[in-house]
Scaffold this motif. Structure first.
Motif, PDB file in Angstrom:
ATOM      1  N   LEU A   8       0.832  -1.208   0.000  1.00  0.00           N
ATOM      2  CA  LEU A   8       0.000   0.000   0.000  1.00  0.00           C
ATOM      3  C   LEU A   8       0.865   1.255   0.000  1.00  0.00           C
ATOM      4  O   LEU A   8       0.614   2.190  -0.761  1.00  0.00           O
ATOM      5  CB  LEU A   8      -0.935  -0.007   1.208  1.00  0.00           C
ATOM      6  N   LEU A   9       1.896   1.272   0.807  1.00  0.00           N
ATOM      7  CA  LEU A   9       2.789   2.420   0.877  1.00  0.00           C
ATOM      8  C   LEU A   9       3.501   2.653  -0.450  1.00  0.00           C
ATOM      9  O   LEU A   9       3.584   3.786  -0.935  1.00  0.00           O
ATOM     10  CB  LEU A   9       3.811   2.210   2.002  1.00  0.00           C
ATOM     11  N   VAL A  10       3.970   1.591  -1.083  1.00  0.00           N
ATOM     12  CA  VAL A  10       4.679   1.723  -2.366  1.00  0.00           C
ATOM     13  C   VAL A  10       3.727   2.180  -3.468  1.00  0.00           C
ATOM     14  O   VAL A  10       4.079   3.045  -4.279  1.00  0.00           O
ATOM     15  CB  VAL A  10       5.376   0.390  -2.736  1.00  0.00           C
ATOM     16  N   ILE A  11       2.514   1.634  -3.502  1.00  0.00           N
ATOM     17  CA  ILE A  11       1.562   2.019  -4.550  1.00  0.00           C
ATOM     18  C   ILE A  11       1.198   3.491  -4.440  1.00  0.00           C
ATOM     19  O   ILE A  11       1.224   4.238  -5.422  1.00  0.00           O
ATOM     20  CB  ILE A  11       0.303   1.130  -4.492  1.00  0.00           C
ATOM     21  N   VAL A  12       0.864   3.938  -3.234  1.00  0.00           N
ATOM     22  CA  VAL A  12       0.466   5.337  -3.052  1.00  0.00           C
ATOM     23  C   VAL A  12       1.645   6.270  -3.304  1.00  0.00           C
ATOM     24  O   VAL A  12       1.493   7.313  -3.945  1.00  0.00           O
ATOM     25  CB  VAL A  12      -0.143   5.551  -1.649  1.00  0.00           C
ATOM     26  N   SER A  13       2.815   5.896  -2.838  1.00  0.00           N
ATOM     27  CA  SER A  13       3.999   6.736  -3.068  1.00  0.00           C
ATOM     28  C   SER A  13       4.347   6.804  -4.552  1.00  0.00           C
ATOM     29  O   SER A  13       4.696   7.873  -5.066  1.00  0.00           O
ATOM     30  CB  SER A  13       5.188   6.189  -2.285  1.00  0.00           C
ATOM     31  N   THR A  14       4.247   5.682  -5.248  1.00  0.00           N
ATOM     32  CA  THR A  14       4.537   5.660  -6.681  1.00  0.00           C
ATOM     33  C   THR A  14       3.542   6.518  -7.456  1.00  0.00           C
ATOM     34  O   THR A  14       3.938   7.270  -8.358  1.00  0.00           O
ATOM     35  CB  THR A  14       4.514   4.210  -7.205  1.00  0.00           C
ATOM     36  N   PHE A  47      -2.428  10.396   3.047  1.00  0.00           N
ATOM     37  CA  PHE A  47      -1.414   9.873   3.961  1.00  0.00           C
ATOM     38  C   PHE A  47      -1.719  10.216   5.418  1.00  0.00           C
ATOM     39  O   PHE A  47      -1.471   9.414   6.309  1.00  0.00           O
ATOM     40  CB  PHE A  47      -0.020  10.400   3.606  1.00  0.00           C
ATOM     41  N   LEU A  48      -2.242  11.388   5.669  1.00  0.00           N
ATOM     42  CA  LEU A  48      -2.486  11.794   7.049  1.00  0.00           C
ATOM     43  C   LEU A  48      -3.867  11.427   7.559  1.00  0.00           C
ATOM     44  O   LEU A  48      -4.064  11.295   8.764  1.00  0.00           O
ATOM     45  CB  LEU A  48      -2.280  13.308   7.189  1.00  0.00           C
ATOM     46  N   PHE A  49      -4.827  11.270   6.669  1.00  0.00           N
ATOM     47  CA  PHE A  49      -6.209  11.071   7.080  1.00  0.00           C
ATOM     48  C   PHE A  49      -6.641   9.607   6.971  1.00  0.00           C
ATOM     49  O   PHE A  49      -7.151   9.033   7.922  1.00  0.00           O
ATOM     50  CB  PHE A  49      -7.116  11.965   6.227  1.00  0.00           C
ATOM     51  N   TYR A  50      -6.444   8.997   5.815  1.00  0.00           N
ATOM     52  CA  TYR A  50      -6.926   7.635   5.589  1.00  0.00           C
ATOM     53  C   TYR A  50      -5.882   6.559   5.874  1.00  0.00           C
ATOM     54  O   TYR A  50      -6.215   5.450   6.257  1.00  0.00           O
ATOM     55  CB  TYR A  50      -7.428   7.469   4.148  1.00  0.00           C
ATOM     56  N   PHE A  51      -4.619   6.865   5.670  1.00  0.00           N
ATOM     57  CA  PHE A  51      -3.577   5.855   5.804  1.00  0.00           C
ATOM     58  C   PHE A  51      -3.494   5.240   7.202  1.00  0.00           C
ATOM     59  O   PHE A  51      -3.299   4.029   7.317  1.00  0.00           O
ATOM     60  CB  PHE A  51      -2.226   6.433   5.375  1.00  0.00           C
ATOM     61  N   PRO A  52      -3.619   6.022   8.288  1.00  0.00           N
ATOM     62  CA  PRO A  52      -3.593   5.382   9.617  1.00  0.00           C
ATOM     63  C   PRO A  52      -4.726   4.373   9.820  1.00  0.00           C
ATOM     64  O   PRO A  52      -4.528   3.333  10.442  1.00  0.00           O
ATOM     65  CB  PRO A  52      -3.729   6.555  10.590  1.00  0.00           C
ATOM     66  N   ILE A  53      -5.905   4.665   9.284  1.00  0.00           N
ATOM     67  CA  ILE A  53      -7.017   3.722   9.403  1.00  0.00           C
ATOM     68  C   ILE A  53      -6.753   2.494   8.537  1.00  0.00           C
ATOM     69  O   ILE A  53      -7.071   1.364   8.928  1.00  0.00           O
ATOM     70  CB  ILE A  53      -8.349   4.402   9.027  1.00  0.00           C
ATOM     71  N   CYS A  54      -6.157   2.699   7.358  1.00  0.00           N
ATOM     72  CA  CYS A  54      -5.793   1.557   6.507  1.00  0.00           C
ATOM     73  C   CYS A  54      -4.811   0.645   7.241  1.00  0.00           C
ATOM     74  O   CYS A  54      -4.946  -0.586   7.201  1.00  0.00           O
ATOM     75  CB  CYS A  54      -5.154   2.033   5.206  1.00  0.00           C
ATOM     76  N   PHE A  66      -5.622  -3.194  -0.908  1.00  0.00           N
ATOM     77  CA  PHE A  66      -6.786  -2.568  -1.554  1.00  0.00           C
ATOM     78  C   PHE A  66      -8.035  -2.714  -0.695  1.00  0.00           C
ATOM     79  O   PHE A  66      -8.873  -1.820  -0.637  1.00  0.00           O
ATOM     80  CB  PHE A  66      -7.014  -3.167  -2.946  1.00  0.00           C
ATOM     81  N   GLU A  67      -8.144  -3.853  -0.031  1.00  0.00           N
ATOM     82  CA  GLU A  67      -9.289  -4.076   0.862  1.00  0.00           C
ATOM     83  C   GLU A  67      -9.261  -3.102   2.035  1.00  0.00           C
ATOM     84  O   GLU A  67     -10.294  -2.578   2.449  1.00  0.00           O
ATOM     85  CB  GLU A  67      -9.256  -5.520   1.366  1.00  0.00           C
ATOM     86  N   SER A  68      -8.078  -2.806   2.556  1.00  0.00           N
ATOM     87  CA  SER A  68      -7.982  -1.878   3.684  1.00  0.00           C
ATOM     88  C   SER A  68      -8.370  -0.462   3.282  1.00  0.00           C
ATOM     89  O   SER A  68      -8.986   0.264   4.073  1.00  0.00           O
ATOM     90  CB  SER A  68      -6.576  -1.894   4.272  1.00  0.00           C
ATOM     91  N   VAL A  69      -8.037  -0.060   2.058  1.00  0.00           N
ATOM     92  CA  VAL A  69      -8.432   1.267   1.588  1.00  0.00           C
ATOM     93  C   VAL A  69      -9.954   1.342   1.464  1.00  0.00           C
ATOM     94  O   VAL A  69     -10.574   2.314   1.912  1.00  0.00           O
ATOM     95  CB  VAL A  69      -7.755   1.606   0.237  1.00  0.00           C
ATOM     96  N   ALA A  70     -10.564   0.315   0.890  1.00  0.00           N
ATOM     97  CA  ALA A  70     -12.028   0.292   0.765  1.00  0.00           C
ATOM     98  C   ALA A  70     -12.695   0.288   2.131  1.00  0.00           C
ATOM     99  O   ALA A  70     -13.682   1.000   2.351  1.00  0.00           O
ATOM    100  CB  ALA A  70     -12.460  -0.926  -0.047  1.00  0.00           C
ATOM    101  N   GLN A  71     -12.158  -0.478   3.061  1.00  0.00           N
ATOM    102  CA  GLN A  71     -12.728  -0.527   4.409  1.00  0.00           C
ATOM    103  C   GLN A  71     -12.601   0.814   5.117  1.00  0.00           C
ATOM    104  O   GLN A  71     -13.520   1.248   5.811  1.00  0.00           O
ATOM    105  CB  GLN A  71     -12.043  -1.613   5.238  1.00  0.00           C
ATOM    106  N   SER A  72     -11.471   1.483   4.949  1.00  0.00           N
ATOM    107  CA  SER A  72     -11.295   2.773   5.621  1.00  0.00           C
ATOM    108  C   SER A  72     -12.221   3.830   5.037  1.00  0.00           C
ATOM    109  O   SER A  72     -12.769   4.653   5.774  1.00  0.00           O
ATOM    110  CB  SER A  72      -9.840   3.230   5.556  1.00  0.00           C
ATOM    111  N   PHE A  73     -12.416   3.827   3.714  1.00  0.00           N
ATOM    112  CA  PHE A  73     -13.359   4.775   3.112  1.00  0.00           C
ATOM    113  C   PHE A  73     -14.774   4.517   3.613  1.00  0.00           C
ATOM    114  O   PHE A  73     -15.509   5.446   3.931  1.00  0.00           O
ATOM    115  CB  PHE A  73     -13.322   4.695   1.581  1.00  0.00           C
ATOM    116  N   ASN A  74     -15.168   3.253   3.686  1.00  0.00           N
ATOM    117  CA  ASN A  74     -16.510   2.920   4.178  1.00  0.00           C
ATOM    118  C   ASN A  74     -16.686   3.279   5.642  1.00  0.00           C
ATOM    119  O   ASN A  74     -17.764   3.697   6.064  1.00  0.00           O
ATOM    120  CB  ASN A  74     -16.810   1.430   3.966  1.00  0.00           C
ATOM    121  N   LEU A  75     -15.646   3.094   6.436  1.00  0.00           N
ATOM    122  CA  LEU A  75     -15.728   3.385   7.864  1.00  0.00           C
ATOM    123  C   LEU A  75     -15.840   4.880   8.129  1.00  0.00           C
ATOM    124  O   LEU A  75     -16.647   5.319   8.947  1.00  0.00           O
ATOM    125  CB  LEU A  75     -14.503   2.813   8.581  1.00  0.00           C
TER     126      LEU A  75
END
Length: 137
Positions: A8-14, A47-54, A66-75
Motif C-alpha cells: 500500500l505504501l509503495v503504490i500510493v507513493s509511486t 497519507f495523514l487522514f486515511y492511511f492510519p485507518i488503513c 486494496f481491501e484496507s483502503v475500501a474498508q477505511s473509506f466505508n468506515l
C-alpha cells in the motif's frame, strides 16, 4: 501484514511521484500550479487522514492493501466530521509537540493511542455494538 502495508505504501507513493512528475511536463502556467497544489493536498490528505485507518485494518483484520483502503473509506464515510475534528486535534498536538524535541517524545505515542482508540470506536459504532469500556482496551 507487513507485506500488505508495504505494498500500500509503495503504490500510493509511486502514484504520487508519477502524478507530480506528469505535472512538470505540462509547462509553466496557472494550470500546472493548480494541479500541483491539488495533487499535493490530495496525497497529503490520504497519507495523514486515511492511511492510519488503513494500517489499522491491515493489522486488525489482516486485510490486503486494496481491501484496507475500501474498508477505511466505508468506515469514515458515515463519521467524516467526527474523524476530521480528531484529525485537526492531532495536527494541533503534533504542531505543539514539534516546537520542542522533547514534546515529540510525548506526542507521538499519544497520537498513536488516539488513532487506535478512534479506529476501535469507529469500527464498533459501524457494527452497531453497544459502547463498553472493554471495546477500546
Amino acid at each position: 501484514m507487513l507485506v500488505s502495508y508495504l505494498i500500500l505504501l509503495v503504490i500510493v507513493s509511486t502514484l504520487a511521484v508519477f502524478m507530480t512528475n506528469a505535472i512538470k511536463y505540462l509547462g509553466d502556467g496557472i494550470i500546472q500550479s493548480i494541479l500541483g497544489i491539488g495533487i499535493f493536498i490530495f496525497i497529503q490528505f490520504f497519507f495523514l487522514f486515511y492511511f492510519p485507518i488503513c494500517a489499522c485494518f491491515i493489522v486488525d483484520d489482516q486485510s490486503g492493501p486494496f481491501e484496507s483502503v475500501a474498508q477505511s473509506f466505508n468506515l469514515i464515510k458515515g463519521n467524516f466530521v467526527k474523524y476530521f475534528l480528531l484529525f485537526l486535534l492531532i495536527e494541533a498536538l503534533v504542531f505543539i509537540g514539534s516546537i520542542t524535541r522533547i514534546g515529540m517524545i510525548f506526542v507521538i505515542p499519544f497520537v498513536n493511542m488516539l488513532l487506535v482508540v478512534a479506529y476501535r470506536k469507529l469500527v464498533y459504532s459501524h457494527l452497531d455494538v453497544d459502547d463498553e469500556i472493554t471495546e477500546t482496551l
